[in-house]
Design a protein around this motif. Structure first.
Motif, PDB file in Angstrom:
ATOM      1  N   SER A  60       6.973  -9.952 -44.299  1.00 33.35           N
ATOM      2  CA  SER A  60       6.489  -9.268 -43.112  1.00 33.35           C
ATOM      3  C   SER A  60       6.485  -7.760 -43.319  1.00 33.35           C
ATOM      4  CB  SER A  60       7.385  -9.642 -41.929  1.00 33.35           C
ATOM      5  OG  SER A  60       6.836  -9.171 -40.726  1.00 33.35           O
ATOM      6  N   LEU A  61       6.006  -7.039 -42.333  1.00 29.14           N
ATOM      7  CA  LEU A  61       5.996  -5.583 -42.378  1.00 29.14           C
ATOM      8  C   LEU A  61       7.368  -5.061 -41.956  1.00 29.14           C
ATOM      9  CD1 LEU A  61       2.912  -6.435 -41.830  1.00 29.14           C
ATOM     10  CD2 LEU A  61       2.646  -4.058 -41.093  1.00 29.14           C
ATOM     11  N   MET A  62       7.876  -4.117 -42.718  1.00 30.59           N
ATOM     12  CA  MET A  62       9.157  -3.495 -42.395  1.00 30.59           C
ATOM     13  C   MET A  62       8.902  -2.041 -42.054  1.00 30.59           C
ATOM     14  SD  MET A  62      11.499  -5.138 -45.410  1.00 30.59           S
ATOM     15  CE  MET A  62      12.862  -4.067 -45.001  1.00 30.59           C
ATOM     16  N   LEU A  63       9.276  -1.641 -40.853  1.00 34.70           N
ATOM     17  CA  LEU A  63       9.077  -0.274 -40.425  1.00 34.70           C
ATOM     18  C   LEU A  63       9.973   0.669 -41.219  1.00 34.70           C
ATOM     19  CD1 LEU A  63       7.768   1.704 -38.374  1.00 34.70           C
ATOM     20  CD2 LEU A  63       9.728   1.260 -36.874  1.00 34.70           C
ATOM     21  N   MET A  64       9.356   1.735 -41.745  1.00 33.56           N
ATOM     22  CA  MET A  64      10.122   2.729 -42.487  1.00 33.56           C
ATOM     23  C   MET A  64      10.448   3.924 -41.587  1.00 33.56           C
ATOM     24  SD  MET A  64       7.915   2.796 -45.984  1.00 33.56           S
ATOM     25  CE  MET A  64       8.991   3.957 -46.803  1.00 33.56           C
ATOM     26  N   ALA A  65       9.437   4.401 -40.865  1.00 34.84           N
ATOM     27  CA  ALA A  65       9.645   5.610 -40.083  1.00 34.84           C
ATOM     28  C   ALA A  65       8.580   5.737 -39.008  1.00 34.84           C
ATOM     29  CB  ALA A  65       9.622   6.837 -40.986  1.00 34.84           C
ATOM     30  N   THR A  66       8.936   6.486 -37.985  1.00 30.01           N
ATOM     31  CA  THR A  66       8.033   6.802 -36.870  1.00 30.01           C
ATOM     32  C   THR A  66       7.814   8.299 -36.870  1.00 30.01           C
ATOM     33  OG1 THR A  66       8.962   4.979 -35.591  1.00 30.01           O
ATOM     34  CG2 THR A  66       7.753   6.671 -34.379  1.00 30.01           C
ATOM     35  N   SER A  67       6.556   8.700 -36.709  1.00 28.01           N
ATOM     36  CA  SER A  67       6.213  10.111 -36.850  1.00 28.01           C
ATOM     37  C   SER A  67       5.384  10.603 -35.667  1.00 28.01           C
ATOM     38  CB  SER A  67       5.421  10.280 -38.150  1.00 28.01           C
ATOM     39  OG  SER A  67       4.930  11.578 -38.283  1.00 28.01           O
ATOM     40  N   ASN A  68       5.797  11.698 -35.081  1.00 27.89           N
ATOM     41  CA  ASN A  68       5.030  12.348 -34.025  1.00 27.89           C
ATOM     42  C   ASN A  68       4.565  13.704 -34.510  1.00 27.89           C
ATOM     43  OD1 ASN A  68       5.304  10.524 -31.584  1.00 27.89           O
ATOM     44  ND2 ASN A  68       7.428  10.780 -32.177  1.00 27.89           N
ATOM     45  N   GLU A  69       3.384  14.096 -34.104  1.00 32.91           N
ATOM     46  CA  GLU A  69       2.789  15.341 -34.554  1.00 32.91           C
ATOM     47  C   GLU A  69       3.686  16.525 -34.237  1.00 32.91           C
ATOM     48  OE1 GLU A  69       1.102  17.634 -32.209  1.00 32.91           O
ATOM     49  OE2 GLU A  69       0.501  19.037 -33.770  1.00 32.91           O
ATOM     50  N   GLY A  70       3.938  17.327 -35.267  1.00 34.73           N
ATOM     51  CA  GLY A  70       4.694  18.552 -35.093  1.00 34.73           C
ATOM     52  C   GLY A  70       6.201  18.400 -35.039  1.00 34.73           C
ATOM     53  N   SER A  71       6.698  17.195 -35.190  1.00 31.06           N
ATOM     54  CA  SER A  71       8.154  17.013 -35.180  1.00 31.06           C
ATOM     55  C   SER A  71       8.595  16.181 -36.380  1.00 31.06           C
ATOM     56  CB  SER A  71       8.601  16.355 -33.876  1.00 31.06           C
ATOM     57  OG  SER A  71       8.022  15.087 -33.728  1.00 31.06           O
ATOM     58  N   LYS A  72       9.883  16.183 -36.620  1.00 31.13           N
ATOM     59  CA  LYS A  72      10.424  15.446 -37.771  1.00 31.13           C
ATOM     60  C   LYS A  72      10.313  13.945 -37.529  1.00 31.13           C
ATOM     61  CE  LYS A  72      13.761  18.892 -39.362  1.00 31.13           C
ATOM     62  NZ  LYS A  72      15.204  19.150 -39.662  1.00 31.13           N
TER      63      LYS A  72
END
Lengths: 112, 114
Positions: free
Chosen positions: B43-55
């Motif tokens: 299955s897909l394993m989430l690595m990271a979540t990213s929002n524009e302009g932030s870490k």
């Protein structure tokens, strides 16, 4: 939590038959569910979604059923076609967040 | 609508090389972009979540110094695998999302480290 598996369950159906793919989700607090189709070497493709305030939703040739009592989700595909052959994943999202937790996936094989 | 483009689709490189993968939302501005990793028949394993302009927010067990994420605009996020080694070989997939809408996925990047 994460869903990891070494073997994909497989569902084989004859062309023209209806397919039912099942998914047991883990978090009773999940309130949004999506079915994705993934063809070999490609990314998942959105099929249909449903929110927890519904128990059934229909699209073109597809129907999603949600049973919150037993934490069960199913995808029904009517008149299955060879182009439906793929791996199907259910995904759940828990209220207040936007992260998806994917199920282990089911390989659908359509036999001519 | 809701097209997500990922580039490159396939990369082969030597151990120790850093590799950058781009994820673009072509016809919409994404509130959030996500990076996943997928092993064969898994299955897909989430690595990271990213929002524009932030870490980026990394999932437990994902090394942020190994997998650098830059989200410079509402339509572009990049994942850089630094000093890649054979164990980093995998299928990396990004997705982009408008708030309260489903995530839409790119077609993935097959990374092979020799």
């Amino acid at each position: 939590g994460e869903s990891v598996g070494l073997h994909l369950p497989t569902l084989s159906v004859q062309e023209g038959d209806n397919s039912i793919i099942n998914c047991a989700y883990s978090n009773s607090a999940s309130d949004y569910f999506i079915w994705y189709k993934q063809e070999s070497g490609k990314g998942p493709q959105f099929i249909i979604d449903i929110r927890s305030n519904m128990d059934k939703r229909q699209g073109q040739r597809v129907t999603v059923l949600l049973n919150k009592t037993v934490k069960h989700l199913s995808l029904q595909i009517a008149a299955t076609q060879p182009g439906d052959s793929a791996v199907y994943f259910c995904a759940e999202q828990t209220g207040g967040g936007n992260k998806l937790t994917f199920g282990t996936g089911t390989q659908l094989k359509v036999e001519l | 609508g809701a097209v997500v483009s990922q580039h490159p689709s396939w990369v082969i490189c030597k151990s120790g090389t850093s590799v950058k993968i781009e994820c673009r939302s072509l016809d919409f501005q994404a509130t959030t972009m996500f990076w996943y990793r997928q092993f064969p028949k898994q299955s897909l394993m989430l690595m990271a979540t990213s929002n524009e302009g932030s870490k980026a927010t990394y999932e437990q067990g994902v090394e942020k110094d190994k997998f650098l994420i830059n989200h410079a605009s509402l339509t572009l996020s990049t994942l850089t695998v630094t000093s890649a080694h054979p164990e980093d070989s995998s299928f990396y997939i990004c997705s982009a999302q408008v708030i309260n809408q489903p995530q839409h996925f790119g077609d993935g990047t097959r990374l092979s480290i020799l």
